[in-house]
Structure formats: structure tokens, C-alpha cells
Design an enzyme around this catalytic site. Structure first.
Site, PDB file in Angstrom:
ATOM      1  N   LYS A  77       0.855  -1.184   0.000  1.00  0.00           N
ATOM      2  CA  LYS A  77       0.000   0.000   0.000  1.00  0.00           C
ATOM      3  C   LYS A  77       0.892   1.234   0.000  1.00  0.00           C
ATOM      4  O   LYS A  77       1.936   1.263   0.660  1.00  0.00           O
ATOM      5  CB  LYS A  77      -0.882  -0.032   1.251  1.00  0.00           C
ATOM      6  CG  LYS A  77      -1.927   1.068   1.352  1.00  0.00           C
ATOM      7  CD  LYS A  77      -2.756   0.842   2.613  1.00  0.00           C
ATOM      8  CE  LYS A  77      -3.894   1.842   2.758  1.00  0.00           C
ATOM      9  NZ  LYS A  77      -4.713   1.583   3.968  1.00  0.00           N
ATOM     10  N   SER A 155      -9.444   1.559   3.293  1.00  0.00           N
ATOM     11  CA  SER A 155      -8.680   2.362   2.343  1.00  0.00           C
ATOM     12  C   SER A 155      -7.681   1.558   1.531  1.00  0.00           C
ATOM     13  O   SER A 155      -7.134   2.050   0.557  1.00  0.00           O
ATOM     14  CB  SER A 155      -7.941   3.465   3.098  1.00  0.00           C
ATOM     15  OG  SER A 155      -6.988   2.911   4.000  1.00  0.00           O
ATOM     16  N   SER A 179      -9.688  -0.718   7.344  1.00  0.00           N
ATOM     17  CA  SER A 179      -9.129  -0.571   5.998  1.00  0.00           C
ATOM     18  C   SER A 179      -8.455  -1.802   5.421  1.00  0.00           C
ATOM     19  O   SER A 179      -8.090  -1.808   4.247  1.00  0.00           O
ATOM     20  CB  SER A 179      -8.138   0.599   5.974  1.00  0.00           C
ATOM     21  OG  SER A 179      -8.838   1.814   6.136  1.00  0.00           O
TER      22      SER A 179
END
Length: 453
Positions: A77, A155, A179
Site C-alpha cells: 500500500k 482504504s 481498511s
């Protein structure tokens, strides 16, 4: 390479010499380059991936393998520092930052285990949404959708889609309010949120330090167990399978089923029936602490919002705000209304509620409930309507943020499908520091939960 192959499946091929790490890395890079959705990755680390794959190949061929993960591709990420890359956190306002001089400790730990970093994945800007919509780098589409483009969840959107689409077997995420577990459930994969502090947070761009945690998105609990061990510098995992009859599960009845889609409830209850048939002890219980969390948020504001505002205050009141996702700006600015007395009241109540929750559980019990109250909704209506966006974002975060507020750990496992054939997740959660117990139970029950045993 079979895009649905797990870390464990690939490891067998790599360690046996049936598959060369360089061949695998090249196949992964080619698949990423040719994939129809180019909003999954914010950066492909081609040179690094091939160099690491060549090193893994040489080790394995000479009998000096670093272990189970040597040569396995993975993605990060875009919150984790990787040497030579700019950590943009899904935002254009950070694009002029100085590239990282070194890997974040967790990146370095997995590189030391021989893993091959192939790219950096997209996310909600500054990790501040559970939906995964990003107006700057595009919104990765949920690969499980068969009708209209649907959200990936956030996210850690790109990380989940990269795994679900078969581009990589594992990708790393962060979890401040869900997330990791949210996109895992929406995309039909496994997502493990570790207890906060289980791994080093240095070199990871924060959102709210009181809540931030890390963990992998992957194809199986076994994969998560292997990754967890390597992230902690272990040469091999120490998680044992547990006899199903020794596992005690408690279905939470407070908040988590409110306004849940019928298909989600049906898939969850079917999984519960399978667990009981397998001899697992399951009971239902109300948890007043869950409801009090939301009463506290209504009275004093959200902890994540207060800390996100403090982190981004200068950006929110400067020129950078005009270049940010305006929905992120609007939500973060709510933190300005949370005064010091409110913040202290939240922290004091949090300590009390964590203690209250612990007292409401018997030794060895783990919590279960649907990861989310709904399946992944279509993207277009959420982009077009601010009110709908904020409503669905709040509903999406609702079940998972409870675990962050109570400082616990959790694993989301696919348990069936709901509306439009979209995946449904079952969340098993433990208290802070119960990661070994949680992973052991999840490892033992995964096949039953999925309906494969």
C-alpha cells in the site's frame, strides 16, 4: 502462473525448483502491465522486483533458500516507504516529497525473508475512507463484480484488488477503522488486522496513531500466518491449528446486524450453521460497549477524525486543500470541532470500554459477526452524490471500527455471497494481544467458514 494461487501454493513450486522466481516475477509484471484496470498500482517496482527475484533464484538453486517466502511476489500500500520511491499516501499533494532513503522496517523484514516487492498500490487519499474511491489516481474496480463497476473498499483498495484479481498472492495494508478487513470482505479474500503495535510502524504514513495497525491481504489464513511471522522477524510461523471443539465463538448482537442486507445475514448464518455442525461452540450475546462507542462519537466526535485533523491541519487550511479530495477535506475538517476536553473524554472512555468489553468475555472466547452489513455497492452513485457517499462510508466502517476502538485484532474470511453474487465476509475478532489465539482459530475454521469442509 495461476492468478488464484496462494502464497503457500507458490512456495511449493519455488522451493522445489518447479518454478523460477525470475519467471514468476516477469509473469507478475506482465500481468500487471496488461491488466485492464490500471488504477490498482500507483507505481510498479520493475527493476527492484527483477533484482530481488534474481537473488532469490540464485539462493534457491544453490540450496541457500531463505525459507518459505523466498521468491514470493507482493505489493505494498502506498503508505509504506520503499527505498527510492515517494510515499504519496494516495494524494497528489505529497508527490513532490523526497523519495524514501530506505525501506520501512516491515518492508525490510519481508525483503529479508526473500519476498519480491513488485509495486505500490492505490488507496483512499490519506487512507481516510472505507470505500476506496480516489479522484487522483483512479478508483480500482472490484474484480468480483459481474454487473456494474463496484467499489473495492478502502482504504487498502489497490492491495485488495491486486490480490483478488490474481495479480499478486499477497499485498500489505493498514487498518485504522477497517481498511484491511473492509476491502478483504468486499473482494472475497482474507484480511488480517493485527493488534496495534504488533509490527513496527516506522516508515508508514499515519492516519491516527491511536488506532493505526497493519496486516496482509491474501488468499488464505495460512498465507497470513506465514506473512505475520516474517514481519516479526521469525524464520517460521509458530501458530498451531486448534481442534474445532476447543474454540468458543460469541456472535455479537449489538449494532453489527442493524440495517444489514438480507443476503449478508443469510450467508453469515449459513456459515454459523456449518461451524456448529463441525462441533464449534457458538452462542449469542449483547455487548453494550459497542453501542456506547457510537454514543461517544455522537457526543464528542470520532477519535480518528481528531487525530487526522491534527496531522493534516496545515494542509487543510493551506493551499494544499484545494488539490485534495474534497470529501477527505470535509471529513477531516470536522476534527477542528473536537476540543481538548472532548479528546481527553474520548481517550478516558476508550480505556473504560476496553476494560468493560474484556470483562464481558469469558477466557478463550472470540467474537464473530458479519464483517460488513452490505456487499460492495456500485461506484457511480457514490461519486455523484456527496450525501450518499458519506452515508455509505459511515455504514461501511461501522462494524469494523469497533475492533479498532477496542484495540483488538481481527481476521475477515469469505463466507458466501449476497446481492448480485458479491462476496460476504465473516469477521473473527480477539482482544488486544490475542493474535496467536485468533490466527489459530481462523486457521482451523477457515475451510468450514468458506463451506469447503
Amino acid at each position: 502462473m495461476d492468478g488464484n494461487m496462494s502464497v503457500a501454493g507458490l512456495s511449493v513450486l519455488l522451493q522445489s525448483g518447479a518454478l523460477d522466481p525470475v519467471t514468476l516475477a516477469e509473469a507478475v509484471l506482465d500481468k500487471i502491465a496488461g491488466y485492464k484496470d490500471q488504477s490498482i498500482f500507483t507505481e510498479v517496482l520493475g527493476e527492484r522486483a527483477l533484482a530481488e527475484a534474481k537473488a532469490a533464484s540464485a539462493r534457491i538453486r544453490s540450496g541457500r533458500s531463505l525459507g518459505l517466502l523466498d521468491g514470493i511476489p507482493m505489493a505494498w500500500k502506498d503508505l509504506f516507504d520503499t527505498a527510492g520511491s515517494v510515499t504519496k499516501a494516495g494524494s497528489v499533494v505529497l508527490s513532490d516529497r523526497t523519495p524514501a532513503k530506505q525501506d520501512a522496517p516491515v518492508v525490510r523484514a519481508l525483503a529479508s525473508a526473500g519476498m519480491v516487492s513488485v509495486g505500490r498500490t492505490n488507496l483512499s487519499e490519506f487512507a481516510f475512507s472505507g470505500l476506496g474511491i480516489n479522484p487522483h489516481y483512479g478508483t480500482a474496480q472490484n474484480p468480483r463484480s459481474q454487473d456494474v463497476p463496484r467499489i473495492p473498499g478502502g482504504s487498502s483498495s489497490g492491495s485488495a484488488v491486486a490480490v483478488a484479481a490474481g495479480l499478486v498472492p499477497v499485498a500489505m495494508g493498514t487498518d485504522t477503522g477497517g481498511s484491511i478487513r473492509i476491502p478483504a470482505a468486499f473482494n472475497g479474500i482474507v484480511g488480517y488486522k493485527a493488534t496495534r503495535g504488533r509490527y513496527a510502524m516506522d516508515g508508514v504514513f499515519p492516519l491516527a496513531s491511536s488506532l493505526d495497525s497493519l496486516g496482509p491481504l491474501c488468499r488464505s489464513v495460512q498465507d497470513a500466518v506465514w506473512i505475520d511471522a516474517a514481519m516479526r522477524g521469525r524464520a517460521a510461523p509458530n501458530i498451531a491449528r486448534t481442534n474445532g471443539g476447543d474454540i468458543k465463538l460469541v456472535i455479537a448482537e449489538t449494532i453489527v446486524f442493524d440495517d444489514a442486507e438480507a443476503g449478508v445475514v443469510a450467508a453469515f448464518e449459513q456459515a454459523v450453521r456449518r461451524l456448529r455442525a463441525a462441533g464449534v461452540a457458538v452462542e449469542r450475546r449483547a455487548f453494550p460497549a459497542f453501542a456506547e462507542i457510537f454514543e461517544l462519537m455522537a457526543r464528542h466526535g470520532a477519535l480518528v477524525t481528531a487525530e487526522a485533523y491534527a496531522l493534516h491541519k496545515e494542509r487543510l487550511h493551506g493551499d494544499a486543500a484545494a488539490r485534495m479530495d474534497q470529501r477527505v477535506v470535509a471529513r477531516a475538517r470536522l476534527g477542528e470541532k473536537i476540543g481538548m476536553t472532548d479528546y481527553i473524554a474520548i481517550l478516558e472512555a476508550r480505556r473504560r470500554l476496553i476494560g468493560q468489553f474484556k470483562a464481558s468475555l469469558n477466557p478463550g472466547e472470540l467474537i464473530v459477526h458479519p464483517t460488513l452489513p452490505h456487499v460492495a455497492p456500485p461506484i457511480a452513485p457514490l461519486i455523484a452524490d456527496d450525501d450518499l457517499f458519506f452515508k455509505i462510508n459511515g455504514k461501511t466502517l461501522r462494524n469494523t471500527l469497533i475492533g479498532n476502538f477496542l484495540d483488538g485484532c481481527g481476521v475477515s474470511i469469505p463466507c458466501g455471497t449476497g446481492e448480485a453474487g458479491m462476496p460476504v465476509g465473516l469477521l473473527i475478532s480477539g482482544q488486544a494481544g490475542e493474535d496467536e489465539r485468533l490466527l489459530s482459530a481462523a486457521l482451523s475454521l477457515e475451510a468450514v467458514i468458506r463451506g469447503e469442509a
